[in-house]
Design a protein around this motif. Sequence first.
Motif, short mmCIF file in Angstrom:
data_model
loop_
_atom_site.label_atom_id
_atom_site.label_comp_id
_atom_site.label_asym_id
_atom_site.label_seq_id
_atom_site.Cartn_x
_atom_site.Cartn_y
_atom_site.Cartn_z
N CYS A 152 0.82 -1.20 -0.15
CA CYS A 152 -0.08 0.03 0.06
C CYS A 152 0.93 1.18 0.13
CB CYS A 152 -0.85 -0.03 1.32
SG CYS A 152 -1.99 1.29 1.44
N THR A 170 0.68 3.57 2.09
CA THR A 170 0.98 3.90 3.24
C THR A 170 2.38 3.00 4.04
OG1 THR A 170 -1.33 3.85 3.79
CG2 THR A 170 -0.01 3.75 5.86
N HIS A 223 -0.71 -4.76 5.53
CA HIS A 223 -2.26 -4.49 5.97
C HIS A 223 -3.29 -5.13 5.15
CE1 HIS A 223 -1.05 -0.68 4.82
NE2 HIS A 223 -2.15 -0.50 4.57
N GLU A 224 -3.04 -6.01 4.23
CA GLU A 224 -3.97 -6.27 3.32
C GLU A 224 -4.05 -7.83 3.00
OE1 GLU A 224 -3.96 -2.90 -0.02
OE2 GLU A 224 -2.09 -3.03 1.17
N ASP A 256 -8.34 -2.93 2.07
CA ASP A 256 -7.83 -1.50 2.24
C ASP A 256 -8.36 -0.56 1.16
OD1 ASP A 256 -6.89 1.00 2.48
OD2 ASP A 256 -4.94 0.25 2.89
ZN LIG Z 1 -3.33 0.81 3.21
#
Ligand SMILES: [Zn+2]
Length: 364
Positions: free
Chosen positions: A40, A42, A61-62, A166
């Motif tokens: 991501c 992020t 986080h995915e 996300d």
């Molecule tokens: Zn993300």
Amino acid sequence: MSTMKALVFVENGKIEIREKKIPDVGPNDALIKITTTTICGTDIHIFKGEYPVKSGLTVGHEPVGVIEKLGSAVQGYEEGQRVIAGAICPSFTSYACQDGFPSQDGAYLQTDGTCSCHGYKATAGWRFGNIIDGTQAEYVLVPDAQANLAPIPDGLTDEQVLMCPDIMSTGFKGAENANIQIGDVVAVFAQGPIGLCATAGAKLRGASTIIAIDGNNERLAMSKKLGADITLNFKEVDVYEEIMKITGNRGVDSSIEALGLQATFNQAIKILKPGGTMSSLGVYSEDLTIPMEYFAAGLGDHTIRTALCPGGKERMRRLMNVVASGKVDLSEMVTHTYKLDDIVEAYDLFMHQRDGVLKVAIKP
Ligand SMILES: [Zn+2]
């Protein structure tokens, strides 16, 4: 086998694959064997040190994967079942959660593992790759699994649901927060993965004219496929003048900011009609100022809304329902596939936006 490969943040500008212990499964947890994950924007902020996390934390986080082991208190799932979990995994027990803001759930903040009184903490519903070990690994431990595990409908591929945790949840939230009415004119600033999903979300919400803005013509071409009616390359045209022409000097009903820069924040306010809503999705790295002239000195009935990606199994179920219905196909956004072993190379490609990259599927 008791260890796994995981990509960890070492220090600013440095990430590496390490061997880590496969985590123990507590009563409310589920251990997921990752089959596909992704990188991501992020994560790039984390890599560069613009968003601080502790050294040694697994990034990502995915998660898309298969249930390897369920905690003793987790009911209604089976080991071997294909699932996703949101990038944001709230406890759904805190005051913040019950107040309707689970992404701002501060229930598990204290580093000694004790509960921090069920409180509010901005962004703390985001735990993977932020507070706890993340998904760019062979396994990930999903906390509060019963609230966060969402079974993947039969027939959907990993790639089809990879955006749900996300990118799709965040982009759609941008459209939901933009207060779009059927027939509205909506401008979406930046057509990276999240901006593209915001464009798709604006279409689903009933906008009649969606203006997508970016500096990359490949991304603008993709935005047309996902619902943009008009695309503007800011390197080629004056975006403010063009939008004023398109709207007869009225301004747009809603604008969505999907980058996180002062320049796009300014533009998203400047082209907004009095009474309009600006929905902000960007992750900002420094203080912002508001262009006062266009903000009518604070008297223009403007609304500015911010959000963090919504998580939880019900949000994930709805998003996968959108995918299964065929109303939106985001799998074309997966432009590259890498093995987990080669993820550092994938970061480099993604960070420098080479080779038309939008999203990279990472397979352990
Ligand atoms: Zn993300």
